[in-house]
Design a protein around this motif. Structure first.
Motif, PDB file in Angstrom:
ATOM      1  N   LEU A 178      10.292  -2.299  -6.192  1.00 24.96           N
ATOM      2  CA  LEU A 178       8.828  -2.246  -6.187  1.00 24.96           C
ATOM      3  C   LEU A 178       8.270  -1.230  -7.179  1.00 24.96           C
ATOM      4  O   LEU A 178       7.052  -1.153  -7.371  1.00 24.96           O
ATOM      5  CB  LEU A 178       8.326  -1.906  -4.785  1.00 24.96           C
ATOM      6  CG  LEU A 178       8.587  -2.957  -3.700  1.00 24.96           C
ATOM      7  CD1 LEU A 178       8.369  -2.352  -2.315  1.00 24.96           C
ATOM      8  CD2 LEU A 178       7.676  -4.169  -3.900  1.00 24.96           C
ATOM      9  N   VAL A 185       7.675   3.752   0.966  1.00 17.58           N
ATOM     10  CA  VAL A 185       8.222   2.547   1.604  1.00 17.58           C
ATOM     11  C   VAL A 185       8.519   2.817   3.071  1.00 17.58           C
ATOM     12  O   VAL A 185       9.291   3.710   3.407  1.00 17.58           O
ATOM     13  CB  VAL A 185       9.510   2.080   0.888  1.00 17.58           C
ATOM     14  CG1 VAL A 185      10.116   0.887   1.619  1.00 17.58           C
ATOM     15  CG2 VAL A 185       9.207   1.724  -0.563  1.00 17.58           C
ATOM     16  N   LEU A 203       3.909  -0.553   2.451  1.00 18.07           N
ATOM     17  CA  LEU A 203       3.622   0.507   1.496  1.00 18.07           C
ATOM     18  C   LEU A 203       2.623   1.486   2.089  1.00 18.07           C
ATOM     19  O   LEU A 203       1.567   1.078   2.593  1.00 18.07           O
ATOM     20  CB  LEU A 203       3.062  -0.081   0.196  1.00 18.07           C
ATOM     21  CG  LEU A 203       4.044  -0.895  -0.656  1.00 18.07           C
ATOM     22  CD1 LEU A 203       3.369  -1.369  -1.937  1.00 18.07           C
ATOM     23  CD2 LEU A 203       5.278  -0.080  -0.992  1.00 18.07           C
ATOM     24  N   VAL A 211       4.764  -5.986   2.134  1.00 16.78           N
ATOM     25  CA  VAL A 211       5.080  -6.612   0.845  1.00 16.78           C
ATOM     26  C   VAL A 211       6.431  -7.325   0.880  1.00 16.78           C
ATOM     27  O   VAL A 211       6.952  -7.689  -0.171  1.00 16.78           O
ATOM     28  CB  VAL A 211       5.065  -5.560  -0.287  1.00 16.78           C
ATOM     29  CG1 VAL A 211       3.670  -4.987  -0.464  1.00 16.78           C
ATOM     30  CG2 VAL A 211       6.080  -4.452  -0.032  1.00 16.78           C
ATOM     31  N   LYS A 214       6.466 -10.690  -0.899  1.00 11.90           N
ATOM     32  CA  LYS A 214       6.476 -10.490  -2.350  1.00 11.90           C
ATOM     33  C   LYS A 214       7.871 -10.118  -2.830  1.00 11.90           C
ATOM     34  O   LYS A 214       8.362 -10.630  -3.847  1.00 11.90           O
ATOM     35  CB  LYS A 214       5.474  -9.387  -2.707  1.00 11.90           C
ATOM     36  CG  LYS A 214       5.539  -8.865  -4.148  1.00 11.90           C
ATOM     37  CD  LYS A 214       4.578  -7.693  -4.304  1.00 11.90           C
ATOM     38  CE  LYS A 214       4.790  -6.959  -5.621  1.00 11.90           C
ATOM     39  NZ  LYS A 214       4.337  -7.752  -6.780  1.00 11.90           N
ATOM     40  N   LEU A 215       8.544  -9.231  -2.077  1.00 14.75           N
ATOM     41  CA  LEU A 215       9.902  -8.836  -2.445  1.00 14.75           C
ATOM     42  C   LEU A 215      10.848 -10.031  -2.456  1.00 14.75           C
ATOM     43  O   LEU A 215      11.647 -10.207  -3.382  1.00 14.75           O
ATOM     44  CB  LEU A 215      10.421  -7.799  -1.451  1.00 14.75           C
ATOM     45  CG  LEU A 215      10.256  -6.326  -1.786  1.00 14.75           C
ATOM     46  CD1 LEU A 215      10.673  -5.482  -0.594  1.00 14.75           C
ATOM     47  CD2 LEU A 215      11.061  -5.941  -3.013  1.00 14.75           C
TER      48      LEU A 215
END
Length: 421
Positions: A178, A185, A203, A211, A214-215
């Motif tokens: 990220l 994190v 986050l 997220v 997204k990861l």
């Protein structure tokens, strides 16, 4: 502040020393005692530890001793990182279960039970000796199987918290992906020791943006490769399982792999021989790169964070630890030991609330907890029948024929460590 490390002659220890040296403002150690019965290893590790402290300008004193009672006297915290039977016992744990077509591993399955049976009585004896002279000391357990060992300590009334490096490893990995600092994190890390899932990656804190989707979308291939699981499975789950879940999700595949190569214990034993030769070099004053392959990545940072929070010298308020369930997972008893995010301070660890778990995860957690109940009973009270019941209850075994054969093999290979055998 005084800390004692029981198992201080481990080749892991320079990783811990490096963290103590780098993070001395977080955990201001005045005296560090490395305790180990193996005087030859202790001399090598202790010499390197002093050189690391000196190079990094740490003012603390490092003492080595094989006298446990002297080593833990007046310690504010005692870290346990021992391996009863050494790599030789681990090699057995990783090989004889394969003869029955079951996974050979040191923390789960039949090998994990063998390790628990050897370890729990020794750890409880150490803890009692700490308590006799130093009842206020915190015990930080890094000794596997962490969940079972920590539960044994807590049930016996000790001030104990269990620690594993899986969560901090994921935190550091996700931070790199990220491009943020690790402190940004926060993991929704839920389960038992070596049986966990990252249900979310947030986050900024526990209530931050998740997220994880997204990861997985942008880095799913890399994450799946690290887990040695198919990308399609990780995408289907929508979470990141611990790499230990591969023993459950791909058991037969793992058994076939393990049968075609030397055990991990054999690899580690060769590595340790090389590391100890390096540690004996008086010019070496930092942890060698080879140590990263030994395992235990980021253990030192997790240990410093936990110890500093327990001892009131700083530390991150919320950390992943092993502690009593206390209703956090409502389908488990309160005195089950779980591995989750917890608020840590001088009073100990208090688990944070977690969302209701999908039965896909809750069912396996409940199943393994039942096995751990029986495993701890066998470790505390002994007896062939208790060993058999624990093996029969384990989800990686679960068949009468396998449990019978594995019981006989476990006792035969561990008789010298089992007082009742």
């Amino acid at each position: 502040m005084k800390l004692a490390v029981v198992g201080g002659g481990s080749t892991y220890t320079p990783e811990l020393i490096d963290g103590f040296a780098r993070l001395r403002d977080t955990l201001p150690i005045e005296e560090l005692v490395l305790v180990d019965p193996a005087a030859d290893r202790l001399e090598l590790v202790g010499g390197l530890a002093r050189r690391i402290f000196a190079k990094q300008g740490h003012p603390g004193r490092i003492v080595t001793t094989s006298d446990l009672d002297a080593g833990v006297a007046d310690a504010d915290a005692v870290l346990l990182q021992l391996r009863v039977g050494g790599q030789a016992a681990r090699n057995q744990d990783e090989t004889w279960p394969l003869e029955c077509g079951c996974v050979g591993q040191e923390t789960t399955g039949a090998g994990g039970l063998a390790k628990a049976l050897r370890t729990v009585p020794v750890v409880l004896d150490i803890a009692e000796r700490v308590r006799r002279t130093n009842p206020d000391a915190w015990i930080i357990d890094f000794t596997n199987p962490v969940g079972i060992v920590t539960r044994a300590l807590l049930q016996a009334g000790h001030k104990a918290v269990g620690l594993c490096n899986v969560a901090i490893g994921f935190q550091r990995k996700f931070a790199r992906l990220l491009d943020v600092t690790p402190g940004e994190v926060h993991l929704d890390h839920v389960g038992l020791n070596h049986l966990t899932w990252e249900l979310g990656v947030r986050l900024g804190g526990p209530d931050g943006e998740n997220v994880l989707p997204k990861l997985l979308a942008e880095h799913g291939d890399a994450i799946a490769d690290d887990l040695r699981m198919p990308r399609a499975i990780v995408d289907r789950l929508g979470v990141v399982p611990s790499y230990y879940l591969r023993y459950f999700y791909a058991h037969d595949e793992v058994v076939r792999e393990l049968g075609t190569k030397p055990s991990r214990a054999a690899e580690v034993a060769a590595m340790e021989k090389e590391l100890l030769a390096m540690y004996g070099d008086p010019a070496l004053d930092e942890k060698p790169a080879l140590l990263a392959k030994r395992g235990g990545a980021f253990y030192s940072e997790a240990a410093v964070d936990l110890a500093s929070s327990l001892l009131g010298s700083g530390g991150t308020p919320v950390q992943v630890v092993n502690t009593y369930n206390r209703g956090t997972l409502p389908f488990l008893p309160d005195d089950a030991v779980i591995e989750v995010q917890a608020r840590v301070d001088g009073t100990g660890a208090t688990p944070l609330a977690v969302p209701e778990l999908d039965p896909l995860y809750a069912g396996l957690i409940a199943h393994v907890t039942a096995y751990e109940d029986l495993a701890l009973e066998a470790a505390l009270r002994g007896g062939r029948d208790r060993v058999f019941e624990a093996l029969l209850a384990h989800p990686l075994i679960g068949q009468f024929e396998y449990a019978e054969a594995l019981t006989d093999k476990l006792i035969a290979h561990n008789r010298e460590h089992l007082a009742w055998a």
